[in-house]
Design an enzyme around this catalytic site. Structure first.
Site, PDB file in Angstrom:
ATOM      1  N   LYS A   1      16.201  23.120 -27.484  1.00 49.15           N
ATOM      2  CA  LYS A   1      17.203  24.176 -27.459  1.00 49.15           C
ATOM      3  C   LYS A   1      16.583  25.544 -27.755  1.00 49.15           C
ATOM      4  O   LYS A   1      17.056  26.573 -27.249  1.00 49.15           O
ATOM      5  CB  LYS A   1      18.324  23.864 -28.447  1.00 49.15           C
TER       6      LYS A   1
ATOM      7  N   SER B   1      22.938  26.895 -25.524  1.00 48.52           N
ATOM      8  CA  SER B   1      21.807  26.508 -26.349  1.00 48.52           C
ATOM      9  C   SER B   1      22.344  25.813 -27.598  1.00 48.52           C
ATOM     10  O   SER B   1      23.240  24.985 -27.512  1.00 48.52           O
ATOM     11  CB  SER B   1      20.962  27.734 -26.692  1.00 48.52           C
TER      12      SER B   1
ATOM     13  N   TYR C   1      15.208  17.796 -30.688  1.00 49.72           N
ATOM     14  CA  TYR C   1      16.349  18.449 -30.042  1.00 49.72           C
ATOM     15  C   TYR C   1      16.271  19.958 -30.245  1.00 49.72           C
ATOM     16  O   TYR C   1      16.466  20.735 -29.302  1.00 49.72           O
ATOM     17  CB  TYR C   1      17.646  17.902 -30.622  1.00 49.72           C
TER      18      TYR C   1
END
Length: 264
Positions: free
Chosen positions: A173, A154, A169
């Site tokens: 994650k 992650s 982003y």
């Protein structure tokens, strides 16, 4: 010879006879993780979309006396992931460890300016890719007497930290961290342990800003990171191997942040 030197020279074989699959293993953090598993005796299956870089990783492992094969696969496609797991089992007899490392970063703009194409690319690889990989890996591992261990890569961005220009982003994650925790709870009864490692800036090209040199990154990190530097790929790989090993047999659903204190 000192006791420290003696300890460091003892061969480590935590994964001897086991098969470890690493997606995104052609470069960067994925390559470091693949090399680390091979150094501890694992048969390594390296997956990704670029055949040339995958073969380079295989060559590095073989030059060091390890065993590895490369399989080209797009993690956003379920059929290719099913074929990848099948290839690993056909070649080495089992799938004992899987590291879902493949990921992409599109950053540098505030959310309102994030191109839809960039968002969909990150969603396909970072989220759907992990989901489909988990499905293929768990399906195989729960048929094995010894089960298996899965480590998702992650990020400290998302569930642990927010930085301007990385919201999209970070959202993908954060989804990986959520998938990890939920899947861990659902499949521990199948003998499959699932955990995550969330790196911050590490010694890969992904941590370089556009046009930034390694020397410039080093200077920037002296003030932008509490630790004053990026994490080495070996430090992140060590965390991955711990979560994949028998040493962490009671660790389930953890999300281990390796970021020099940035999210502390």
């Amino acid at each position: 010879m000192s006791s420290a030197a003696s300890a460091s020279s003892v061969p480590r074989t935590r994964f001897a006879g086991r098969t470890a699959l690493v997606t995104g293993g052609g470069s960067g953090l994925g390559r470091a993780i693949a090399l680390a598993f091979a150094a501890e005796g694992a048969n390594v299956v390296i997956a990704g979309r670029t055949e040339g870089t995958l073969k380079e990783t295989v060559g590095l492992i073989e030059d060091a006396g390890g065993t590895a094969v490369a399989v080209t696969a797009d993690v956003s496609r379920s059929a290719e992931l099913a074929a990848l797991v099948e290839a690993a089992v056909e070649r080495f007899g089992s799938l004992d460890v899987a590291v879902n490392n493949a990921g992409v970063l599109r950053a540098g703009q505030p959310l309102a300016e994030l191109p839809e194409e960039d968002w969909r690319t990150m969603l396909d690889i970072n989220v759907t890719g992990v989901l489909l990989a988990l499905q293929a890996e768990v399906k195989q591992m729960r048929t094995q007497p010894g089960g298996g261990a899965i480590v998702n890569i992650s990020s400290n961005l998302g569930a642990h930290l927010s930085l301007p220009g990385t919201t999209g982003y970070g959202a993908t994650k954060a989804a990986v961290s959520a998938l990890t925790k939920g899947a861990a709870a659902e499949h521990m009864g199948d003998g499959v342990r699932i955990n995550a490692v969330s790196p911050g800036s590490s010694d890969t090209s992904m941590s370089l800003r556009q046009g930034e040199s390694l020397a410039q990154r080093t200077e920037r990190m002296k003030t932008s990171s509490p630790l004053g530097r990026v994490s080495s790929t070996a430090e992140v790989a060590a965390a991955v191997l711990y979560l994949a090993s028998d040493e962490s047999a009671s660790v389930v659903g953890a999300d281990l942040v390796i970021d020099g204190g940035a999210a502390a």
